[in-house]
Design an enzyme around this catalytic site. Structure first.
Site, PDB file in Angstrom:
ATOM      1  N   CYS A   1      -2.670   4.421   6.631  1.00 24.37           N
ATOM      2  CA  CYS A   1      -3.837   4.640   7.484  1.00 24.37           C
ATOM      3  C   CYS A   1      -3.610   3.966   8.841  1.00 24.37           C
ATOM      4  O   CYS A   1      -3.308   2.773   8.901  1.00 24.37           O
ATOM      5  CB  CYS A   1      -5.091   4.098   6.820  1.00 24.37           C
ATOM      6  SG  CYS A   1      -5.412   4.849   5.205  1.00 24.37           S
TER       7      CYS A   1
ATOM      8  N   CYS B   1       0.840  -1.205   0.000  1.00 24.85           N
ATOM      9  CA  CYS B   1       0.000   0.000   0.000  1.00 24.85           C
ATOM     10  C   CYS B   1       0.872   1.250   0.000  1.00 24.85           C
ATOM     11  O   CYS B   1       1.984   1.250   0.531  1.00 24.85           O
ATOM     12  CB  CYS B   1      -0.924   0.008   1.225  1.00 24.85           C
ATOM     13  SG  CYS B   1      -2.225   1.273   1.121  1.00 24.85           S
TER      14      CYS B   1
ATOM     15  N   CYS C   1      -5.684   0.734   9.798  1.00 29.45           N
ATOM     16  CA  CYS C   1      -5.699  -0.389   8.860  1.00 29.45           C
ATOM     17  C   CYS C   1      -5.494  -1.707   9.588  1.00 29.45           C
ATOM     18  O   CYS C   1      -4.586  -1.837  10.421  1.00 29.45           O
ATOM     19  CB  CYS C   1      -4.612  -0.205   7.805  1.00 29.45           C
ATOM     20  SG  CYS C   1      -4.519  -1.563   6.609  1.00 29.45           S
TER      21      CYS C   1
END
Length: 383
Positions: free
Chosen positions: A103, A99, A106
């Site tokens: 975040c 990714c 996550c």
């Protein structure tokens, strides 16, 4: 050692039956009256046996992958029951953990960069199709970090497996060129939208840039426009956490007009985001109470596309396949992988998934997930 002298008749029979192999281990003495055959020696027989075993081993090695595939497909009528097909109607496949965002909440973090080759990934889709899967959702990580693989899998799932195809993305890497080539195979494209405030997105880790330069919202608007151009149903996913649970998103949501809007309560899973030794994230400070989550849902209750999913609904009602095509069992507040469906087939792996199919049905897991392909330029199909 000499094994003894066989008769001429028996050796002639041996020579006719094994001319290519045994014939090389005989010397022929030809006088004027008759032909004599010298006998096979013990070393000759041992060499012949070794060669034969090497050939058998090589053949079995080459045949083993095929035998595994046949075994996975060759299920009995009892094992291919309607209950199995009903349980795998909708499957989520994390093609990679890679990714480009960070975040903080996550729960499928970048613990590795593994991903299957395209051939094995397609085989997995065929196994799912054979077991009754009707919709496949590609997620990650960020699936658009592997655009070629993602595009080929979308095409294969739609054209060869007859599945509805959806994608969940952060929206940062979706290009118009990709949509021009592969958009025709996608039914639903979901984008993670946790806030419409740049500062909040920056604090969450959604996007790049500081609190004043975060571009996540503008990227979401661009993806929404691409979906309208290609007739793809647009979906939103929102994780309700301590940083956004007081936000009023109604104006933006009305403008975006999503086909579906999922709102998830921030979920903690051991080994991923619980702050443990092996966890890459610590989302404990981002948790919200059920009352805070319900208040967010009530604030947006006029949004007809809104689908609220608190932890009790979400945690075990999704069939999740990781990058090795292993189902992930979240029932014990972590992620325990099953055996891969490539190794044991879908049914056996499914028995290790901890999947709550009753909750899947109750939360509306089955819906109209195929878009109208009658006119790809008519955005009204997104209603």
């Amino acid at each position: 050692r000499n094994l003894g002298r066989p008769s001429v008749r028996s050796l002639n029979h041996l020579m006719r039956s094994h001319r290519c192999s045994a014939g090389r281990h005989h010397r022929v003495i030809n006088n004027k009256k008759r032909i004599y055959h010298l006998p096979l020696t013990y070393s000759h027989l041992i060499r012949l046996e070794r060669n034969t075993m090497m050939i058998i081993t090589a053949v079995m090695t080459l045949m083993m992958p095929l035998l595994l595939v046949v075994s996975a497909f060759n299920t009995s009528p009892q094992s291919s029951s309607s209950s199995v097909s009903n349980r795998v109607k909708s499957v989520n496949y994390f093609i990679s953990r890679e990714c480009n965002y960070k975040c903080k909440f996550c729960f499928h973090t970048q613990k590795n960069t593994n991903k299957l080759g395209i051939g094995n990934a397609k085989l997995g889709l065929q196994l799912l199709q054979h077991s009754g899967t009707e919709k496949i959702n590609f997620a990650g990580g960020e699936p658009f970090l592997n655009p070629q693989v993602l595009g080929e899998l979308c095409q294969f799932a739609h054209s060869e497996c007859g599945m509805a195809v959806s994608i969940i993305s952060n929206g940062s890497l979706i290009k118009s060129e990709w949509m021009d080539r592969y958009g025709q195979y996608v039914d639903i494209l979901g984008v993670s939208v946790d806030s419409f405030d740049p500062a909040t997105n920056a604090l969450i880790g959604r996007g790049t840039g500081d609190t004043t330069k975060n571009q996540h919202v503008s990227r979401v608007l661009k993806v929404r426009e691409l979906c309208a151009q290609h007739g793809i149903l647009f979906k939103m996913n929102t994780v309700v956490c301590s940083l956004n649970h007081r936000e009023d998103m109604n104006e933006y949501v009305t403008t975006l007009d999503p086909y579906r809007w999922k709102a998830f309560q921030c979920l903690i899973l051991q080994g991923e985001n619980a702050g443990g030794v092996n966890d890459l994230n610590d989302a404990r400070e981002l948790q919200v109470t059920r009352e805070e989550f319900d208040a967010f849902i009530q604030r947006h209750s006029e949004q007809s596309a809104l689908i609220p999913e608190p932890n009790t609904v979400m945690q075990n009602s999704y069939l999740l396949l990781d990058e090795e095509l292993r189902f992930l069992d979240c029932s014990e507040n972590g992620k325990i992988p099953s055996q891969s469906i490539l190794e044991v087939g879908v049914e056996r792996a499914l028995s290790q998934a901890g999947f709550d199919d009753d909750m899947f049905q109750k939360r509306g897991g089955i819906f109209e997930w195929t878009r109208d392909r009658g006119d790809s330029n008519d955005s009204s199909i997104l209603k």
